[in-house]
Scaffold this motif. Structure first.
Motif, PDB file in Angstrom:
ATOM      1  N   PRO A 146       0.843  -1.216   0.023  1.00  0.00           N
ATOM      2  CA  PRO A 146      -0.156  -0.042   0.064  1.00  0.00           C
ATOM      3  C   PRO A 146       0.952   1.340  -0.079  1.00  0.00           C
ATOM      4  O   PRO A 146       1.732   1.358   0.645  1.00  0.00           O
ATOM      5  N   VAL A 147       0.493   2.200  -0.901  1.00  0.00           N
ATOM      6  CA  VAL A 147       1.176   3.379  -0.772  1.00  0.00           C
ATOM      7  C   VAL A 147      -0.013   4.764  -0.854  1.00  0.00           C
ATOM      8  O   VAL A 147      -0.981   4.439  -1.451  1.00  0.00           O
ATOM      9  N   VAL A 148       0.136   5.621  -0.022  1.00  0.00           N
ATOM     10  CA  VAL A 148      -0.722   6.727   0.286  1.00  0.00           C
ATOM     11  C   VAL A 148       0.062   8.217  -0.451  1.00  0.00           C
ATOM     12  O   VAL A 148       1.394   8.343  -0.110  1.00  0.00           O
ATOM     13  N   LEU A 149      -0.740   8.743  -1.392  1.00  0.00           N
ATOM     14  CA  LEU A 149      -0.134   9.761  -1.902  1.00  0.00           C
ATOM     15  C   LEU A 149      -0.913  11.194  -1.462  1.00  0.00           C
ATOM     16  O   LEU A 149      -2.124  11.171  -1.436  1.00  0.00           O
ATOM     17  N   VAL A 150      -0.095  11.901  -0.691  1.00  0.00           N
ATOM     18  CA  VAL A 150      -0.735  13.086   0.069  1.00  0.00           C
ATOM     19  C   VAL A 150      -0.451  14.301  -0.929  1.00  0.00           C
ATOM     20  O   VAL A 150       0.573  14.927  -0.808  1.00  0.00           O
ATOM     21  N   PRO A 151      -1.579  14.993  -1.329  1.00  0.00           N
ATOM     22  CA  PRO A 151      -1.212  16.394  -2.073  1.00  0.00           C
ATOM     23  C   PRO A 151      -1.107  17.374  -1.285  1.00  0.00           C
ATOM     24  O   PRO A 151      -1.374  17.439   0.008  1.00  0.00           O
ATOM     25  N   GLY A 152      -0.069  18.210  -1.494  1.00  0.00           N
ATOM     26  CA  GLY A 152       0.336  19.362  -0.497  1.00  0.00           C
ATOM     27  C   GLY A 152      -0.163  20.876  -1.089  1.00  0.00           C
ATOM     28  O   GLY A 152       0.187  21.831  -0.450  1.00  0.00           O
ATOM     29  N   ARG A 153      -1.205  20.857  -1.913  1.00  0.00           N
ATOM     30  CA  ARG A 153      -1.365  22.339  -2.298  1.00  0.00           C
ATOM     31  C   ARG A 153      -2.577  22.523  -1.806  1.00  0.00           C
ATOM     32  O   ARG A 153      -3.138  23.797  -1.781  1.00  0.00           O
ATOM     33  N   ALA A 154      -3.716  21.778  -1.239  1.00  0.00           N
ATOM     34  CA  ALA A 154      -4.871  22.208  -0.782  1.00  0.00           C
ATOM     35  C   ALA A 154      -5.359  21.499   0.297  1.00  0.00           C
ATOM     36  O   ALA A 154      -4.753  20.503   0.660  1.00  0.00           O
ATOM     37  N   PRO A 155      -6.021  22.113   1.334  1.00  0.00           N
ATOM     38  CA  PRO A 155      -6.384  21.523   2.596  1.00  0.00           C
ATOM     39  C   PRO A 155      -7.354  20.260   2.317  1.00  0.00           C
ATOM     40  O   PRO A 155      -8.086  20.229   1.063  1.00  0.00           O
ATOM     41  N   ILE A 156      -7.103  18.988   2.924  1.00  0.00           N
ATOM     42  CA  ILE A 156      -7.734  17.726   2.551  1.00  0.00           C
ATOM     43  C   ILE A 156      -9.086  17.911   3.312  1.00  0.00           C
ATOM     44  O   ILE A 156      -9.110  18.203   4.495  1.00  0.00           O
ATOM     45  N   PRO A 157     -10.267  17.543   2.551  1.00  0.00           N
ATOM     46  CA  PRO A 157     -11.675  17.752   3.010  1.00  0.00           C
ATOM     47  C   PRO A 157     -11.874  16.427   3.802  1.00  0.00           C
ATOM     48  O   PRO A 157     -10.936  15.486   4.036  1.00  0.00           O
TER      49      PRO A 157
END
Length: 271
Positions: A146-157
């Protein structure tokens, strides 16, 4: 294959199977992913491993220990990041490690040793660093863990979880991950299946040849989706689950659905 540059505590090897590993390169995306991984590790009662990868210089005779590679972020030191995480997450077991090698290869190795690998992600392109799209997507394509990609440009809803489901290749591991996570967090789960019409010459979405009438095909798809959901709903009583069939391009449908979700779960085929 790769070699440790800065050693970690002697018992780190025993911890790795019960740890969440997060890639750290000092960028905004990787720091966002560290915060997400720390919350996840505390929630699941796991250790957090901060992994910094030193990319290899073109000159193979260059020493691996010494000055950092060119354009190395000044705030990529996992030890200072670990101290900050220990202050914000008291009691969390945080360990650090620095390795040298080709970033995607090193990260794939880390994924094999971890419960979960977490990477920051800025999308396709961007500056050098393993959080850029090419390396992150290379890790996702190559590892079987398993791999999780976390975006860094916007708050996560925080509006539930979306599961992208391919009914022709339904995977128990992917389903279990989505259902168990939604159940653990107490959030609704939205199961999305998006049949993709076969492309034909001169048409963007030519209908696929089928011996079954469209109405019958739609009814069978709906039955199959309901059957999968009901099988898993029994294992997680009380979980709010909805199923949707949205014809069109699966990737575009999933991207749109993810805009209001806290988490998007997808399977992938390793090639």
């Amino acid at each position: 294959m790769f070699h440790p540059v800065a050693t970690s505590p002697p018992d780190l090897g025993a911890r790795r199977s019960r740890a969440i590993t997060v890639g750290l390169d000092g960028s905004r995306e990787s720091l966002t992913s560290v915060a997400w991984a720390a919350d996840e590790a505390r929630r699941r009662g796991l250790a957090l491993r901060l992994l910094h990868v030193w990319g290899l210089e073109p000159d193979v005779h260059s020493p691996l220990i010494g000055s950092r590679p060119r354009q190395e972020p000044c705030d990529a030191d996992p030890r200072s990041t670990a101290e900050r995480i220990r202050r914000t997450h008291p009691g969390l077991d945080v360990v650090t490690q620095e390795l040298c090698g080709e970033p995607a290869t090193v990260l794939c190795g880390a994924a094999e040793e971890s419960e979960l690998l977490v990477l920051g992600f800025r999308g396709l392109g961007g500056v050098a660093g393993f959080v850029s799209g090419s390396v992150a997507l290379s890790v996702v394509a190559r590892t079987r863990h398993p791999v999780v990609l976390v975006p860094g440009r916007a708050p996560i809803p925080n509006d539930g979880i979306v599961l992208g489901l391919d009914l022709s290749h339904a995977c128990d591991e992917v389903l279990d991950h989505a259902f168990s996570r939604a159940h653990r967090l107490g959030v609704p789960l939205r199961v999305l299946h998006s049949p993709h019409a076969q492309r034909g010459p001169g048409s963007d979405a030519a209908p696929a040849a089928s011996a079954m009438a469209p109405g019958a095909a739609d009814a069978r798809t709906a039955r199959d989706l309901i059957q999968v959901i009901e099988q898993w709903r029994h294992a997680y009583p009380g979980l709010r689950v909805t199923g949707e069939i949205r014809p069109g391009h699966p990737a575009r449908r999933l991207v749109k659905a993810s805009h209001t979700a806290s988490f998007l779960v997808m399977g992938r085929r390793n090639r």
